[in-house]
Every structure is written in C-alpha cells, then in structure tokens.
Write an enzyme that holds these catalytic residues in place. Structure first.
Site, PDB file in Angstrom:
ATOM      1  N   LYS A 130      -4.421  -4.663  68.007  1.00 47.43           N
ATOM      2  CA  LYS A 130      -3.877  -3.652  66.940  1.00 47.43           C
ATOM      3  C   LYS A 130      -5.223  -2.877  66.236  1.00 47.43           C
ATOM      4  O   LYS A 130      -4.927  -1.858  65.831  1.00 47.43           O
ATOM      5  CB  LYS A 130      -3.018  -4.464  66.004  1.00 47.43           C
ATOM      6  CG  LYS A 130      -1.714  -4.973  66.883  1.00 47.43           C
ATOM      7  CD  LYS A 130      -0.989  -3.774  67.473  1.00 47.43           C
ATOM      8  CE  LYS A 130      -0.281  -2.919  66.523  1.00 47.43           C
ATOM      9  NZ  LYS A 130       0.788  -2.111  67.359  1.00 47.43           N
ATOM     10  N   SER A 185      12.682  -9.551  65.652  1.00 48.19           N
ATOM     11  CA  SER A 185      12.784 -10.444  66.931  1.00 48.19           C
ATOM     12  C   SER A 185      11.590 -11.397  66.819  1.00 48.19           C
ATOM     13  O   SER A 185      10.356 -11.206  66.476  1.00 48.19           O
ATOM     14  CB  SER A 185      12.194  -9.755  68.262  1.00 48.19           C
ATOM     15  OG  SER A 185      12.039 -10.375  69.288  1.00 48.19           O
ATOM     16  N   LYS A 216       3.514  -8.773  70.092  1.00 51.13           N
ATOM     17  CA  LYS A 216       3.262  -9.026  68.600  1.00 51.13           C
ATOM     18  C   LYS A 216       3.222 -10.595  68.373  1.00 51.13           C
ATOM     19  O   LYS A 216       2.750 -10.832  67.501  1.00 51.13           O
ATOM     20  CB  LYS A 216       4.444  -8.396  67.893  1.00 51.13           C
ATOM     21  CG  LYS A 216       5.947  -9.135  68.005  1.00 51.13           C
ATOM     22  CD  LYS A 216       6.568  -8.380  66.839  1.00 51.13           C
ATOM     23  CE  LYS A 216       7.873  -9.212  66.758  1.00 51.13           C
ATOM     24  NZ  LYS A 216       8.565  -9.030  65.593  1.00 51.13           N
ATOM     25  N   VAL A 221       8.426  -8.824  59.144  1.00 44.02           N
ATOM     26  CA  VAL A 221       9.702  -8.566  58.881  1.00 44.02           C
ATOM     27  C   VAL A 221      10.741  -9.394  58.986  1.00 44.02           C
ATOM     28  O   VAL A 221      11.121  -9.694  60.243  1.00 44.02           O
ATOM     29  CB  VAL A 221      10.105  -6.961  59.763  1.00 44.02           C
ATOM     30  CG1 VAL A 221      11.226  -6.436  59.344  1.00 44.02           C
ATOM     31  CG2 VAL A 221       8.807  -6.007  59.393  1.00 44.02           C
ATOM     32  N   LEU A 222      11.476  -9.895  58.137  1.00 46.58           N
ATOM     33  CA  LEU A 222      12.409 -10.763  58.313  1.00 46.58           C
ATOM     34  C   LEU A 222      13.605 -10.130  58.923  1.00 46.58           C
ATOM     35  O   LEU A 222      14.109  -9.226  58.774  1.00 46.58           O
ATOM     36  CB  LEU A 222      13.031 -10.983  56.845  1.00 46.58           C
ATOM     37  CG  LEU A 222      11.816 -12.051  55.891  1.00 46.58           C
ATOM     38  CD1 LEU A 222      12.623 -12.312  54.446  1.00 46.58           C
ATOM     39  CD2 LEU A 222      11.888 -13.527  56.839  1.00 46.58           C
ATOM     40  N   GLY A 223      14.002 -11.154  60.036  1.00 46.65           N
ATOM     41  CA  GLY A 223      15.134 -10.728  60.933  1.00 46.65           C
ATOM     42  C   GLY A 223      14.726  -9.910  62.285  1.00 46.65           C
ATOM     43  O   GLY A 223      15.637  -9.577  63.071  1.00 46.65           O
ATOM     44  N   LYS A 244      -2.239  -8.330  60.601  1.00 44.18           N
ATOM     45  CA  LYS A 244      -3.245  -9.077  61.323  1.00 44.18           C
ATOM     46  C   LYS A 244      -4.444  -8.339  61.967  1.00 44.18           C
ATOM     47  O   LYS A 244      -5.380  -9.012  62.503  1.00 44.18           O
ATOM     48  CB  LYS A 244      -2.660  -9.816  62.661  1.00 44.18           C
ATOM     49  CG  LYS A 244      -1.525 -10.775  62.008  1.00 44.18           C
ATOM     50  CD  LYS A 244      -0.533 -11.397  63.299  1.00 44.18           C
ATOM     51  CE  LYS A 244       0.326 -12.423  62.787  1.00 44.18           C
ATOM     52  NZ  LYS A 244       1.283 -11.918  61.734  1.00 44.18           N
ATOM     53  N   THR A 255       3.373 -24.790  60.476  1.00 42.01           N
ATOM     54  CA  THR A 255       1.921 -25.165  60.747  1.00 42.01           C
ATOM     55  C   THR A 255       0.903 -25.742  59.978  1.00 42.01           C
ATOM     56  O   THR A 255       0.284 -26.695  60.198  1.00 42.01           O
ATOM     57  CB  THR A 255       1.314 -23.694  61.411  1.00 42.01           C
ATOM     58  OG1 THR A 255       1.436 -22.838  60.347  1.00 42.01           O
ATOM     59  CG2 THR A 255       1.969 -23.251  62.560  1.00 42.01           C
TER      60      THR A 255
END
Length: 293
Positions: A80, A110, A26, A106-108, A68, A130
């Site tokens: 995807k 990986s 991902k 998603v916060l937290g 995405k 960026t």
C-alpha cells in the site's frame, strides 16, 4: 482489479467523474502467506487502474490506503505504501486531483475484530489476542465513508490525507468489554495471548513526517504532494522502472520481487526514522536463504 478489459469497459460505460479505489488484499496474515499474489493484486492492480483512468482523462481519483503503510512491518503495508507513491507520481505527471487517504481499522468491515471476538465468545472461548499491549485505531463504517468523501473534496493533487482517529485502543480491553457485554465473565471465557504474527506491529502509526497540515475539515490532516519526505528526486524518477521490474519478477514467481519491494519502501523511510522508532522492521531473508526455493 487485475482484469484490464473489464476495467476499461466499466470506465468507458460509466464515464465517472471520480474514481474511488478501494480494492486490495488487506488481511495481514493472508498477504504474508501470499506475497507475490499480493504484489500483483495491490500494486499492479493499482498501476493498471491508474493508467486506465489517465488514458480516459479522469481528473479525480482517490485511493484508500492504510495506517499500515507508515513504516511498514510487512508485505500488506509495504504494497500500500508503493501504491501511495504511484498515485502521487500519477498526480504530478498529469496535474490531476489524484490522492490517497489513510486510516485504521473499520469496525464491522470484512474480517474485522468484533465479529471474530463475538464468534469466539459465543463458541465458549477462548478469545485469542496476539499481545496484551497491542493497540489499534478504530472507526465506524459511516465515519470512514463520510471522511473519505470529505477527503476527496479537500485534497489537492498528490496529497496523502490522514483521518484523525482519536486515541488507539488496546485490543485486550475491547475483548474484555465484549465478554462483559455478552453476559459472560473472564473466568468463563479465558483470553489467550498467541504472540505477534509475521507482518504485525504492536501499534500502528498514522503520521510519519510530523509536518502534516490541518485542512478545512477538523478531522482530516494532509501531507501536501504526498509522503515523500526524505526521498531523493532520483528515487522518485526511478519508481516506475522499479515497479515494472518488481511486477515482472512477481509474475515469474521470483522472490526477487520482495527484495525490490523492500528496497522501495525502506528507501522512503530510512532517513526519517531510526530503527527503534520503526518498531518491527520489515526484513526479508538473505538471497542465499531463498536460493533454490
């Protein structure tokens, strides 16, 4: 995901009523640097899992997709997007409740934003962003999990469900807030803008057709029978054949796999949005540029 015998044994041993497919490469920059491996993992892995579930007679299958996949600007979103089409194709062929669900960051999770920024601040900076105008949708892990489970109950065969994620947030504002929360100032921790990396977009999109329907859950929209607007029936019929060829090319290390990936994804969106609306358009080098490499 690519280990066929282990997948078969797991399905046989546990005989699940529902399969949640969340396995994928991902991280955008890693996928951009390893595109053929990502095709094999994300697309061929999904294709293989779908076939095993079909053969086992599993009636409920939900794949985790991503924002995405909408007008993809790089390999990760493109892979995807193809996976979404494969899930919809499988649902239509066997008339089973196979569907996909899209959401943003998603916060937290990986490799997510907050731990990275926190580490940079604790190391004394600089904080790298960026682009000053880059925005993203964000969701907490408990929110994401509960909505995915809910989407599995409200989706119908082939649907692409979309989780409502509120308004997009500017990354630079997240960085500034975190610097302040950790008791530092922007003069102590400078913010450096590094520029967009390959495959990145300034903003992400969750919707494409403008015809998404409300569901019984106020936080979930759906595209009935999948995001196939603007795709001719013949293109959908040819999808399995094109995917097979793409996988063969990826296994042999041929860059032709990327041309097929590009062809599948662009044909899906070319009649729906202009190049201006798409933002960064996913382009590949000409065949001549890659010849001999």
């Amino acid at each position: 995901l690519k280990d066929e015998s282990s997948l078969k044994n797991a399905i046989r041993q546990y005989a699940p009523d529902v399969v949640f497919h969340a396995a994928a490469y991902k991280h955008v920059h890693l996928v951009e640097n390893n595109p053929l491996s990502s095709i094999l993992n994300n697309i061929d892995g999904t294709r293989q899992l779908l076939k095993i579930c079909e053969d086992a007679g599993i009636q409920n299958f939900l794949m985790i997709s991503t924002d995405k996949a909408v007008n993809p600007a790089g390999v990760m979103g493109a892979t995807k997007r193809v996976c979404e089409l494969l899930v919809t194709d499988s649902a239509k062929r066997q008339k089973a409740n196979y569907c996909s669900v899209r959401f943003g960051n998603v916060l937290g999770s990986s490799g997510s934003l907050i731990p990275l920024l926190k580490q940079q601040i604790e190391n004394g900076g600089p904080v790298t962003v960026t682009h000053p105008d880059m925005t993203r949708f964000f969701m907490l892990i408990p929110e994401a999990v509960s909505l995915v489970l809910r989407a599995a109950t409200v989706s119908k065969p082939g649907d692409v469900s979309i989780l409502k994620m509120g308004e997009p947030i500017r990354i630079v504002e997240v960085a500034k807030s975190l610097i302040a929360l950790l008791g530092r100032t922007e003069s102590e921790i400078p913010i450096v803008f590094t520029g967009l990396r390959p495959g990145e977009k300034l903003f992400e999109e969750l919707y494409i057709t403008g015809e998404e329907l409300e569901t019984e859950d106020p936080d979930i929209l759906t595209i009935p029978s999948g995001d196939t607007a603007g795709v001719e029936a013949r293109e959908l019929e040819l999808l399995p054949e094109k995917v097979n060829t793409m996988i063969e090319k990826a296994r042999s290390g041929s860059p032709e796999a990327l041309y097929i990936l590009n062809e599948i994804v662009k044909s899906n969106y070319s009649s729906q949005t202009s190049s201006q609306d798409r933002g960064t358009v996913y382009e590949l080098p000409t065949p001549a540029a890659t010849k001999g490499h």
